[in-house]
Design a protein around this motif. Structure first.
Motif, mmCIF file in Angstrom:
data_model
loop_
_atom_site.group_PDB
_atom_site.id
_atom_site.type_symbol
_atom_site.label_atom_id
_atom_site.label_comp_id
_atom_site.label_asym_id
_atom_site.label_seq_id
_atom_site.Cartn_x
_atom_site.Cartn_y
_atom_site.Cartn_z
ATOM 1 N N VAL A 13 0.866 -1.172 0.000
ATOM 2 C CA VAL A 13 0.000 0.000 0.000
ATOM 3 C C VAL A 13 0.904 1.223 0.000
ATOM 4 C CG1 VAL A 13 -1.755 1.287 1.278
ATOM 5 C CG2 VAL A 13 -1.791 -1.213 1.303
ATOM 6 N N ASN A 14 0.669 2.126 -0.934
ATOM 7 C CA ASN A 14 1.440 3.354 -1.021
ATOM 8 C C ASN A 14 0.456 4.513 -1.147
ATOM 9 O OD1 ASN A 14 3.363 5.313 -1.381
ATOM 10 N ND2 ASN A 14 4.017 4.607 -3.391
ATOM 11 N N LEU A 23 -1.990 0.255 -4.829
ATOM 12 C CA LEU A 23 -1.891 -1.044 -4.176
ATOM 13 C C LEU A 23 -1.426 -2.092 -5.175
ATOM 14 C CD1 LEU A 23 -4.931 0.247 -3.112
ATOM 15 C CD2 LEU A 23 -4.357 -1.445 -1.423
ATOM 16 N N THR A 24 -0.733 -3.101 -4.659
ATOM 17 C CA THR A 24 -0.410 -4.294 -5.431
ATOM 18 C C THR A 24 -0.925 -5.492 -4.653
ATOM 19 O OG1 THR A 24 1.756 -4.619 -4.409
ATOM 20 C CG2 THR A 24 1.677 -3.231 -6.387
ATOM 21 N N GLY A 25 -1.021 -6.632 -5.319
ATOM 22 C CA GLY A 25 -1.503 -7.849 -4.670
ATOM 23 C C GLY A 25 -3.012 -7.915 -4.572
ATOM 24 N N LEU A 46 -9.628 -5.208 2.263
ATOM 25 C CA LEU A 46 -9.188 -3.887 2.689
ATOM 26 C C LEU A 46 -10.301 -2.930 2.310
ATOM 27 C CD1 LEU A 46 -7.140 -1.812 3.728
ATOM 28 C CD2 LEU A 46 -6.142 -1.794 1.434
ATOM 29 N N ILE A 47 -10.826 -2.213 3.291
ATOM 30 C CA ILE A 47 -11.913 -1.275 3.056
ATOM 31 C C ILE A 47 -11.338 0.133 3.126
ATOM 32 C CG2 ILE A 47 -14.134 -0.419 3.884
ATOM 33 C CD1 ILE A 47 -14.503 -3.277 5.114
ATOM 34 N N VAL A 48 -11.490 0.860 2.030
ATOM 35 C CA VAL A 48 -11.021 2.244 1.940
ATOM 36 C C VAL A 48 -12.243 3.142 2.040
ATOM 37 C CG1 VAL A 48 -9.828 3.942 0.516
ATOM 38 C CG2 VAL A 48 -9.104 1.547 0.449
ATOM 39 N N ILE A 67 -6.298 4.399 -6.647
ATOM 40 C CA ILE A 67 -7.500 5.121 -6.238
ATOM 41 C C ILE A 67 -7.111 6.577 -6.008
ATOM 42 C CG2 ILE A 67 -9.294 5.359 -4.479
ATOM 43 C CD1 ILE A 67 -8.929 2.358 -3.903
ATOM 44 N N ASP A 68 -7.904 7.494 -6.557
ATOM 45 C CA ASP A 68 -7.727 8.923 -6.316
ATOM 46 C C ASP A 68 -8.914 9.423 -5.512
ATOM 47 O OD1 ASP A 68 -5.396 9.046 -7.937
ATOM 48 O OD2 ASP A 68 -6.662 9.133 -9.726
#
Length: 91
Positions: A13-14, A23-25, A46-48, A67-68
């Motif tokens: 996560v970056n 994100l990767t994976g 993962l909930i954003v 995601i932006d």
């Protein structure tokens, strides 16, 4: 020798200034709206949460997601390997 099929796909996560999330994976995206994105990972979800969220990139082949928007929280949930009443009874 390790069984590759049992190995979980790692993820990263970056986030930059709470406005851009990479994100990767990623296996898939469950639900998404301007306030919530549910990301499916090998190990759970993962909930954003935020506002004006927009998926700018998704590749399930490479596991990449961008995601932006304004990110207010990231919440992980674990995979629940249920099986119900009988699985617990005969364990």
């Amino acid at each position: 020798m390790e069984n590759i099929s049992n190995k979980l796909r790692e993820h990263t996560v970056n986030m930059k200034d709470r406005k851009s999330l990479s994100l990767t994976g990623v296996k898939d995206v469950g639900n998404f709206s301007e306030e919530l994105v549910t990301i499916i990972l090998e190990s759970g979800e993962l909930i954003v949460r935020g506002s004006s969220l927009h998926i700018s990139k998704l590749s399930v082949e490479t596991g990449e997601l961008c995601i932006d928007g304004i990110v207010s929280s990231l919440t992980y949930t674990e995979n629940v390997t249920g099986g119900g009443f009988f699985k617990k009874l005969f364990k």
